[in-house]
Design a protein around this motif. Structure first.
Motif, PDB file in Angstrom:
ATOM      1  N   ARG A 127       0.847  -1.197   0.000  1.00 41.82           N
ATOM      2  CA  ARG A 127       0.000   0.000   0.000  1.00 41.82           C
ATOM      3  C   ARG A 127       0.877   1.240   0.000  1.00 41.82           C
ATOM      4  O   ARG A 127       2.019   1.204   0.472  1.00 41.82           O
ATOM      5  CB  ARG A 127      -0.950   0.031   1.190  1.00 41.82           C
TER       6      ARG A 127
ATOM      7  N   TYR B  85      -9.686   8.737   4.505  1.00 42.50           N
ATOM      8  CA  TYR B  85     -10.720   8.359   5.457  1.00 42.50           C
ATOM      9  C   TYR B  85     -11.628   9.532   5.823  1.00 42.50           C
ATOM     10  O   TYR B  85     -11.171  10.628   6.092  1.00 42.50           O
ATOM     11  CB  TYR B  85     -10.052   7.801   6.703  1.00 42.50           C
TER      12      TYR B  85
ATOM     13  N   ALA C 224     -17.607   4.295   5.689  1.00 42.78           N
ATOM     14  CA  ALA C 224     -16.459   3.426   5.450  1.00 42.78           C
ATOM     15  C   ALA C 224     -15.697   3.897   4.219  1.00 42.78           C
ATOM     16  O   ALA C 224     -16.287   4.436   3.281  1.00 42.78           O
ATOM     17  CB  ALA C 224     -16.923   1.990   5.251  1.00 42.78           C
TER      18      ALA C 224
ATOM     19  N   ASN D   4     -16.205  -2.071   9.651  1.00 37.93           N
ATOM     20  CA  ASN D   4     -16.651  -2.007   8.254  1.00 37.93           C
ATOM     21  C   ASN D   4     -16.698  -3.386   7.624  1.00 37.93           C
ATOM     22  O   ASN D   4     -15.785  -4.197   7.815  1.00 37.93           O
ATOM     23  CB  ASN D   4     -15.681  -1.154   7.429  1.00 37.93           C
TER      24      ASN D   4
ATOM     25  N   TYR E  78     -20.904   0.225   7.815  1.00 40.52           N
ATOM     26  CA  TYR E  78     -19.875   0.811   8.668  1.00 40.52           C
ATOM     27  C   TYR E  78     -20.206   0.677  10.146  1.00 40.52           C
ATOM     28  O   TYR E  78     -19.473   1.176  10.998  1.00 40.52           O
ATOM     29  CB  TYR E  78     -19.620   2.274   8.302  1.00 40.52           C
TER      30      TYR E  78
ATOM     31  N   ALA F  31     -12.249   0.917  11.111  1.00 38.70           N
ATOM     32  CA  ALA F  31     -12.620   2.281  10.717  1.00 38.70           C
ATOM     33  C   ALA F  31     -11.604   3.251  11.303  1.00 38.70           C
ATOM     34  O   ALA F  31     -11.925   4.109  12.098  1.00 38.70           O
ATOM     35  CB  ALA F  31     -14.023   2.610  11.214  1.00 38.70           C
ATOM     36  N   SER F  32     -10.339   3.079  10.920  1.00 37.46           N
ATOM     37  CA  SER F  32      -9.303   3.872  11.571  1.00 37.46           C
ATOM     38  C   SER F  32      -8.488   4.701  10.595  1.00 37.46           C
ATOM     39  O   SER F  32      -7.449   5.218  10.944  1.00 37.46           O
ATOM     40  CB  SER F  32      -8.359   2.958  12.342  1.00 37.46           C
ATOM     41  N   GLY F  33      -8.930   4.806   9.383  1.00 39.32           N
ATOM     42  CA  GLY F  33      -8.263   5.689   8.436  1.00 39.32           C
ATOM     43  C   GLY F  33      -6.923   5.169   7.982  1.00 39.32           C
ATOM     44  O   GLY F  33      -6.818   4.518   6.959  1.00 39.32           O
TER      45      GLY F  33
ATOM     46  N   ASP G   7      -6.758   1.388   7.272  1.00 41.07           N
ATOM     47  CA  ASP G   7      -8.051   0.968   6.740  1.00 41.07           C
ATOM     48  C   ASP G   7      -7.898  -0.054   5.630  1.00 41.07           C
ATOM     49  O   ASP G   7      -8.519   0.043   4.596  1.00 41.07           O
ATOM     50  CB  ASP G   7      -8.788   2.210   6.227  1.00 41.07           C
TER      51      ASP G   7
END
Lengths: 118, 114
Positions: free
Chosen positions: A50, A98, A103, B31, B50, B96-98, B101
């Motif tokens: 990533r 985000y 989501a 999610n 979510y 859901a932690s950015g 993710d």
């Protein structure tokens, strides 16, 4: 809306050689993430690597590395010292930064089928 | 290790049947996602959730519905299966932690509608 394009439906490489899979994307976002996923035949999809768009340094995971060109919206995957176990479908994917309250969704390319041969 | 499981690897149903595809994750992820995978089209998002009882349409929701009564379980429902819903269905989950993710995928269910 974002789009992800993988222009190579199939590729082949000999064992121990290096191969590069191409991916381009289109977005108006400035903050986002890019991913390469691998799906071996009849097996589970797994994350290969990533890249955060705000990072200038290209991500590396062992034999896998990326060439991230933000201005050109290009995100290619290089596999060095290819192994038979690298035979798989490879998907490039895009995720917006985000946002709370929902989501983060992935947008996938159509995939590149890589065959590693002896 | 994150584990995402799907109830069936292969499923054969008849046109008009109601079909349930189940997905369970064991990592307390907020999610969960349902995709279908077709040759030449990649993965396309059908629905996602979510939080428990919260759901949103993805890119191709027509002909599908979902249910999330418990955090670990996300079901995809085909109310009246049609032949054009023959496909590989993949479930995925994520925190859901950015910054972390990353989505983790199940093994997939290959559905054939006759």
């Amino acid at each position: 809306a974002q789009t992800v394009t993988q222009s190579q439906p199939e590729m082949s490489v000999q064992e121990a050689e290096t191969v590069t899979l191409s991916c381009t994307y289109d977005t108006s976002e400035n903050n986002y993430y890019l991913f390469w996923y691998k799906q071996p035949p009849s097996r589970q999809m797994i994350l290969v690597i990533r890249q955060e768009a705000y990072k200038q340094q290209n991500a590396t995971e062992n034999r896998f590395s990326v060439n991230f060109q933000k201005a050109a919206k290009s995100f290619s995957l290089k596999i060095s010292d290819s192994q038979l176990g690298d035979t798989a479908m490879y998907f490039c994917a895009f995720m917006k930064h985000y946002i709370t309250g929902t989501a983060s969704k992935l947008t996938f390319g159509t995939g590149t089928r890589l065959q590693v041969t002896l | 290790d994150v584990k995402v499981t799907q109830s069936s690897r292969y499923l054969v149903k008849r046109t008009g049947e109601k079909v349930f595809l189940e997905c369970v994750q064991d990592m307390d992820h907020e999610n969960m996602f349902w995709y279908r995978q077709d040759p030449g089209l990649g993965l396309r998002l059908i629905y996602f959730s979510y939080d428990v009882k919260m759901k949103e349409k993805g890119d191709i929701p027509e002909g599908y519905s979902v249910s999330r009564e418990k955090k670990e379980r996300f079901s995809l429902i085909l109310e009246s299966a049609s032949t054009n819903q023959t496909s590989m269905y993949l479930c995925a989950s994520s925190f859901a932690s950015g910054s972390t993710d990353t989505q983790y995928f199940g093994p997939g269910t290959r559905l054939t509608v006759l």
